[in-house]
Design an enzyme around this catalytic site. Sequence first.
Site, PDB file in Angstrom:
ATOM      1  N   TYR A  58     -30.820  26.745  73.137  1.00  0.00           N
ATOM      2  CA  TYR A  58     -30.459  25.583  72.352  1.00  0.00           C
ATOM      3  C   TYR A  58     -30.740  25.764  70.805  1.00  0.00           C
ATOM      4  O   TYR A  58     -31.681  26.316  70.374  1.00  0.00           O
ATOM      5  CB  TYR A  58     -31.521  24.278  72.653  1.00  0.00           C
ATOM      6  N   GLU A  60     -29.709  23.324  68.062  1.00  0.00           N
ATOM      7  CA  GLU A  60     -29.374  21.975  67.374  1.00  0.00           C
ATOM      8  C   GLU A  60     -29.779  22.521  65.422  1.00  0.00           C
ATOM      9  O   GLU A  60     -30.730  23.035  65.287  1.00  0.00           O
ATOM     10  CB  GLU A  60     -30.100  20.743  67.775  1.00  0.00           C
ATOM     11  N   ASP A 204      -3.877  21.164  60.370  1.00  0.00           N
ATOM     12  CA  ASP A 204      -4.482  21.337  61.509  1.00  0.00           C
ATOM     13  C   ASP A 204      -3.630  22.491  62.220  1.00  0.00           C
ATOM     14  O   ASP A 204      -2.346  22.494  62.728  1.00  0.00           O
ATOM     15  CB  ASP A 204      -4.271  20.172  62.723  1.00  0.00           C
ATOM     16  N   THR A 231      -8.237  25.735  66.326  1.00  0.00           N
ATOM     17  CA  THR A 231      -8.825  26.187  67.596  1.00  0.00           C
ATOM     18  C   THR A 231      -9.212  27.583  67.666  1.00  0.00           C
ATOM     19  O   THR A 231      -8.409  28.391  66.896  1.00  0.00           O
ATOM     20  CB  THR A 231      -8.059  25.794  68.854  1.00  0.00           C
ATOM     21  N   LYS A 234      -6.362  29.656  70.843  1.00  0.00           N
ATOM     22  CA  LYS A 234      -4.817  29.869  70.853  1.00  0.00           C
ATOM     23  C   LYS A 234      -4.451  31.186  70.249  1.00  0.00           C
ATOM     24  O   LYS A 234      -4.882  32.047  70.950  1.00  0.00           O
ATOM     25  CB  LYS A 234      -4.175  28.543  70.331  1.00  0.00           C
ATOM     26  N   ARG A 240     -12.863  29.323  73.923  1.00  0.00           N
ATOM     27  CA  ARG A 240     -12.382  28.022  73.541  1.00  0.00           C
ATOM     28  C   ARG A 240     -13.286  27.476  72.536  1.00  0.00           C
ATOM     29  O   ARG A 240     -14.665  27.430  72.763  1.00  0.00           O
ATOM     30  CB  ARG A 240     -12.450  27.195  74.794  1.00  0.00           C
TER      31      ARG A 240
HETATM   32  C1  LIG Z   1      -4.466  22.443  70.816  1.00  0.00           C
HETATM   33  C2  LIG Z   1      -4.706  21.499  69.623  1.00  0.00           C
HETATM   34  C3  LIG Z   1      -5.815  20.741  69.337  1.00  0.00           C
HETATM   35  C4  LIG Z   1      -6.824  20.325  70.475  1.00  0.00           C
HETATM   36  O1  LIG Z   1      -7.524  21.339  70.975  1.00  0.00           O
HETATM   37  P1  LIG Z   1      -8.285  21.016  72.322  1.00  0.00           P
HETATM   38  O2  LIG Z   1      -9.318  22.178  72.025  1.00  0.00           O
HETATM   39  O3  LIG Z   1      -7.481  21.160  73.599  1.00  0.00           O
HETATM   40  O4  LIG Z   1      -9.232  19.840  72.270  1.00  0.00           O
HETATM   41  C5  LIG Z   1      -5.819  20.004  68.238  1.00  0.00           C
HETATM   42  N1  LIG Z   1      -4.678  19.856  67.410  1.00  0.00           N
HETATM   43  C6  LIG Z   1      -3.666  20.635  67.727  1.00  0.00           C
HETATM   44  C7  LIG Z   1      -2.737  20.736  66.647  1.00  0.00           C
HETATM   45  C8  LIG Z   1      -3.393  21.225  68.857  1.00  0.00           C
HETATM   46  O5  LIG Z   1      -2.483  21.974  69.072  1.00  0.00           O
END
Ligand SMILES: *Cc1c(COP(=O)(O)O)cnc(C)c1O
Length: 421
Positions: A58, A60, A204, A231, A234, A240
């Site tokens: 933990y 925090e 994003d 993220t 990807k 993740r």
């Molecule tokens: C995949 C994605 C997210 C969210 O990701 P999660 O890990 O699935 O919650 C947010 N914004 C965009 C543009 C994405 O492609």
Amino acid sequence: MTSPNDNLNTLEQQDPDVYAALRGEEDRQKTGIELIPSENYTFPEVLATLGSVFTNKYSEGYPGRRYYGGQEFTDKIEDLARDRAKTVFRCEHANVQPLSGSAMNQAVYLGLLEPGDTILAMDLSHGGHLTHGAPVSHMGKLFNFVRYVTDPVDGSIDYDQVRKDALEHKPKLVLCGYTSYPRDIEYEKFKEIADEVGALTMTDASHFGGLVAGGAMRNPFDFGFDVVTTTTHKSLRGPRGGMVLCTKDLASKIDKSVFPGLQGGPHMNAIAAIAVTLKRAQTEEFKDYAKQVLKNSQTLAKGLMDRQANLVTGGTDNHMMVVDTMKSYNLDGRVAEETLDKVHITTNKQIIPDDPNPPLRPSGIRIGTPAATARGMKEGDMEQLASWIDRCLRSPEDEAVHEEIRGEVVKFCAEFPVPGI
Ligand SMILES: *Cc1c(COP(=O)(O)O)cnc(C)c1O
């Protein structure tokens, strides 16, 4: 010292059901071609770090300011991850604690805005993400999202319309970034529009964060953006998770918003794995990977178009393409996805701009090259893939054709080992 793989031997005895599913998934990943653009194969060291003792801890708070003792090594790990993120993305501040992509975007909205404030973001059916204000999302209820769309003719973002929307609705935040848009972003235009109405700028980069990290796509910070989220699982090929990257000015608001605003204890095993990923992202090998993802995407798109497939926007500048399967093959996206599943080629059904069909039976599929490239596939292999995809979708009912292609795909996959298995 035992590795996570050694521990799988005891899992086999303790819990044969979970063990069998895990081996089944390994086999599925090995014997199929993964073309979902948001998926990837992570590095073996990331899998090992995720299964490490950091899972037990933990933490925090933030390095040097924690609510629990015993933080000698977690502090070190989180500092490494933050410093590497700043180097890789050329930014002033990084928060590596968001538990995933959705949480990272929520942390930005809730940290920088007040409920009811206006956010200008991309419409879902035109390429935006659920977290960009889809009416079914909680954020869509909490904030006033105004959604811009793409040009009906060429399919790219209509910047004149974005500007009109901005002048009319006076957003506090202008958000670009996408989940199913095959073109690059003109950051300078977004920045100009945001400046004109006094809004903050956010990208994003969830899908293409790895391509920015590897220098294959442009970095929004080079255009004066305030916030970039991405993220880590990807195109970046990490565990993740999510990161918020921002300017010094916004650092304290973002940190407070992630913790204690939104989350409790961070997942230190994931943060350790993010640190490992961001070191890899600085290597020449990763830069080559990022470039190859784009080359593969362009080759695959050309291969499909040469066979008369209809691609939204007529091609791609990034790692993905959206195929209008209704126009190309007279198949809806669900049938196309299921037909390709039969030959071990994994894609996902996808709504297209102003799709007349519902999300579970949309008009297209989305295809991307990050995972296939991680297995070492190159341009020639993309040509082969285009031929299989086209042939399969032109014979959606022909079991014999499916069986033949499936055999070829499985044989082909054996030449491309999956990292970490
Ligand atoms: C995949 C994605 C997210 C969210 O990701 P999660 O890990 O699935 O919650 C947010 N914004 C965009 C543009 C994405 O492609």
